[in-house]
Motif scaffolding. Structure first.
Motif, PDB file in Angstrom:
ATOM      1  N   LEU A 141       0.653  -1.167   0.015  1.00  0.00           N
ATOM      2  CA  LEU A 141       0.018  -0.053   0.115  1.00  0.00           C
ATOM      3  C   LEU A 141       0.806   1.214  -0.135  1.00  0.00           C
ATOM      4  N   LEU A 142       2.019   1.296   0.294  1.00  0.00           N
ATOM      5  CA  LEU A 142       2.953   2.469   0.425  1.00  0.00           C
ATOM      6  C   LEU A 142       3.261   2.949  -1.093  1.00  0.00           C
ATOM      7  N   ASN A 143       2.892   2.104  -2.013  1.00  0.00           N
ATOM      8  CA  ASN A 143       3.141   2.268  -3.295  1.00  0.00           C
ATOM      9  C   ASN A 143       1.903   2.836  -4.159  1.00  0.00           C
ATOM     10  N   PHE A 144       0.794   2.795  -3.319  1.00  0.00           N
ATOM     11  CA  PHE A 144      -0.657   3.390  -4.034  1.00  0.00           C
ATOM     12  C   PHE A 144      -0.654   4.799  -3.957  1.00  0.00           C
ATOM     13  N   PRO A 145      -1.268   5.329  -5.062  1.00  0.00           N
ATOM     14  CA  PRO A 145      -1.634   6.719  -5.142  1.00  0.00           C
ATOM     15  C   PRO A 145      -2.109   7.427  -3.938  1.00  0.00           C
ATOM     16  N   LYS A 146      -1.560   8.472  -3.676  1.00  0.00           N
ATOM     17  CA  LYS A 146      -2.021   9.150  -2.260  1.00  0.00           C
ATOM     18  C   LYS A 146      -3.645   9.490  -2.433  1.00  0.00           C
ATOM     19  N   HIS A 147      -4.066   9.690  -3.689  1.00  0.00           N
ATOM     20  CA  HIS A 147      -5.581   9.791  -3.567  1.00  0.00           C
ATOM     21  C   HIS A 147      -6.267   8.608  -3.285  1.00  0.00           C
ATOM     22  N   LEU A 198      -9.649   3.112  -1.680  1.00  0.00           N
ATOM     23  CA  LEU A 198      -9.227   1.562  -1.913  1.00  0.00           C
ATOM     24  C   LEU A 198      -8.080   1.122  -0.815  1.00  0.00           C
ATOM     25  N   SER A 199      -7.074   2.178  -0.747  1.00  0.00           N
ATOM     26  CA  SER A 199      -6.224   1.595   0.554  1.00  0.00           C
ATOM     27  C   SER A 199      -6.518   1.482   1.664  1.00  0.00           C
ATOM     28  N   SER A 200      -7.555   2.318   2.240  1.00  0.00           N
ATOM     29  CA  SER A 200      -7.974   2.178   3.456  1.00  0.00           C
ATOM     30  C   SER A 200      -8.822   0.831   3.527  1.00  0.00           C
ATOM     31  N   GLN A 201      -9.644   0.788   2.717  1.00  0.00           N
ATOM     32  CA  GLN A 201     -10.676  -0.648   2.461  1.00  0.00           C
ATOM     33  C   GLN A 201      -9.673  -1.771   2.590  1.00  0.00           C
ATOM     34  N   VAL A 220      -9.465  -5.008  -8.047  1.00  0.00           N
ATOM     35  CA  VAL A 220      -9.799  -3.792  -8.361  1.00  0.00           C
ATOM     36  C   VAL A 220      -8.543  -2.865  -8.366  1.00  0.00           C
ATOM     37  N   ALA A 221      -7.735  -3.359  -7.704  1.00  0.00           N
ATOM     38  CA  ALA A 221      -6.193  -2.624  -7.415  1.00  0.00           C
ATOM     39  C   ALA A 221      -5.373  -2.866  -8.847  1.00  0.00           C
ATOM     40  N   LYS A 222      -5.497  -4.184  -9.240  1.00  0.00           N
ATOM     41  CA  LYS A 222      -4.942  -4.775 -10.530  1.00  0.00           C
ATOM     42  C   LYS A 222      -5.589  -4.119 -11.695  1.00  0.00           C
ATOM     43  N   HIS A 223      -6.901  -3.846 -11.604  1.00  0.00           N
ATOM     44  CA  HIS A 223      -7.517  -3.045 -12.899  1.00  0.00           C
ATOM     45  C   HIS A 223      -6.960  -1.628 -12.814  1.00  0.00           C
ATOM     46  N   ARG A 224      -6.805  -1.094 -11.833  1.00  0.00           N
ATOM     47  CA  ARG A 224      -6.299   0.088 -11.852  1.00  0.00           C
ATOM     48  C   ARG A 224      -4.703   0.594 -11.948  1.00  0.00           C
ATOM     49  N   TYR A 237      -2.385  -0.596  -9.985  1.00  0.00           N
ATOM     50  CA  TYR A 237      -1.658  -0.317  -8.820  1.00  0.00           C
ATOM     51  C   TYR A 237      -0.956  -1.633  -8.566  1.00  0.00           C
ATOM     52  N   ILE A 238      -1.198  -2.726  -8.946  1.00  0.00           N
ATOM     53  CA  ILE A 238      -0.333  -4.004  -8.702  1.00  0.00           C
ATOM     54  C   ILE A 238      -0.267  -4.627  -9.973  1.00  0.00           C
ATOM     55  N   ASN A 239       0.987  -5.595 -10.172  1.00  0.00           N
ATOM     56  CA  ASN A 239       1.040  -6.259 -11.543  1.00  0.00           C
ATOM     57  C   ASN A 239       0.476  -7.601 -11.468  1.00  0.00           C
ATOM     58  N   ASN A 240       0.398  -8.255 -12.458  1.00  0.00           N
ATOM     59  CA  ASN A 240      -0.187  -9.697 -12.521  1.00  0.00           C
ATOM     60  C   ASN A 240       0.843 -10.584 -11.399  1.00  0.00           C
ATOM     61  N   GLU A 241       2.116 -10.359 -11.409  1.00  0.00           N
ATOM     62  CA  GLU A 241       2.857 -11.217 -10.615  1.00  0.00           C
ATOM     63  C   GLU A 241       2.474 -11.159  -9.065  1.00  0.00           C
ATOM     64  N   THR A 242       2.313  -9.697  -8.771  1.00  0.00           N
ATOM     65  CA  THR A 242       2.029  -9.368  -7.202  1.00  0.00           C
ATOM     66  C   THR A 242       0.738 -10.094  -6.901  1.00  0.00           C
ATOM     67  N   LEU A 243      -0.168  -9.796  -7.785  1.00  0.00           N
ATOM     68  CA  LEU A 243      -1.607 -10.179  -7.590  1.00  0.00           C
ATOM     69  C   LEU A 243      -1.738 -11.724  -7.573  1.00  0.00           C
ATOM     70  N   LYS A 244      -0.928 -12.577  -8.304  1.00  0.00           N
ATOM     71  CA  LYS A 244      -0.860 -14.049  -8.101  1.00  0.00           C
ATOM     72  C   LYS A 244      -0.335 -14.570  -6.676  1.00  0.00           C
ATOM     73  N   ILE A 245       0.799 -13.762  -6.362  1.00  0.00           N
ATOM     74  CA  ILE A 245       1.246 -14.256  -5.044  1.00  0.00           C
ATOM     75  C   ILE A 245       0.516 -14.019  -3.944  1.00  0.00           C
ATOM     76  N   LEU A 246      -0.136 -13.028  -3.918  1.00  0.00           N
ATOM     77  CA  LEU A 246      -1.163 -12.516  -3.009  1.00  0.00           C
ATOM     78  C   LEU A 246      -2.490 -13.291  -2.811  1.00  0.00           C
ATOM     79  N   GLU A 247      -2.905 -13.705  -4.117  1.00  0.00           N
ATOM     80  CA  GLU A 247      -4.046 -14.649  -4.411  1.00  0.00           C
ATOM     81  C   GLU A 247      -3.702 -16.052  -3.831  1.00  0.00           C
ATOM     82  N   GLU A 248      -2.716 -16.368  -3.938  1.00  0.00           N
ATOM     83  CA  GLU A 248      -2.181 -17.781  -3.522  1.00  0.00           C
ATOM     84  C   GLU A 248      -1.963 -17.672  -1.927  1.00  0.00           C
TER      85      GLU A 248
END
Length: 120
Positions: free
Chosen positions: A29-35, A40-43, A86-90, A92-103
């Protein structure tokens, strides 16, 4: 039920994995946009914190009540999975990060459901 029959959450693999996911997400989340800080970051942050927190809180209860807290932790994990999409769609994260977290989330869900089945 006396206190000695309660679960020590710090010894539970599901709590440890939930905390690991929480810390992974916190770093991400440190890399997410400030806005996104209050949206989304808070949620996402609230979901991840809910997972190990509900395990810890439930561990002090009866097994029946603990099962309810595990349901809440599981619900938060499924919510987190959706928010990461949602973060991937925007972008904010790439496919590899998403896959690791989903696992990791899927492992958390399997382990938590297995543990929960042992309570009932």
């Amino acid at each position: 039920m006396c206190a000695k029959n309660r679960h020590n959450y710090k010894n539970l693999k599901i709590w440890k994995l939930g905390l690991e996911i929480t810390n992974d997400i916190s770093d991400l989340l440190l890399n997410f946009p400030k806005h996104e800080r209050f949206d989304l970051s808070s949620q996402i942050s609230r979901c991840t914190i809910s997972m190990p927190s509900n395990i810890a809180e439930g561990s002090a209860r009866t097994d029946k009540s603990f099962s309810h807290f595990l349901d809440i932790a599981l619900g938060s994990s499924f919510e987190l999975g959706t928010q990461l999409l949602v973060a991937k769609h925007r972008n904010y994260i790439n496919n590899e990060t998403l896959k690791i977290l989903e696992e990791k989330i899927e492992e958390f869900q399997r382990m938590t459901m297995g543990f929960q089945n042992g309570l009932n």
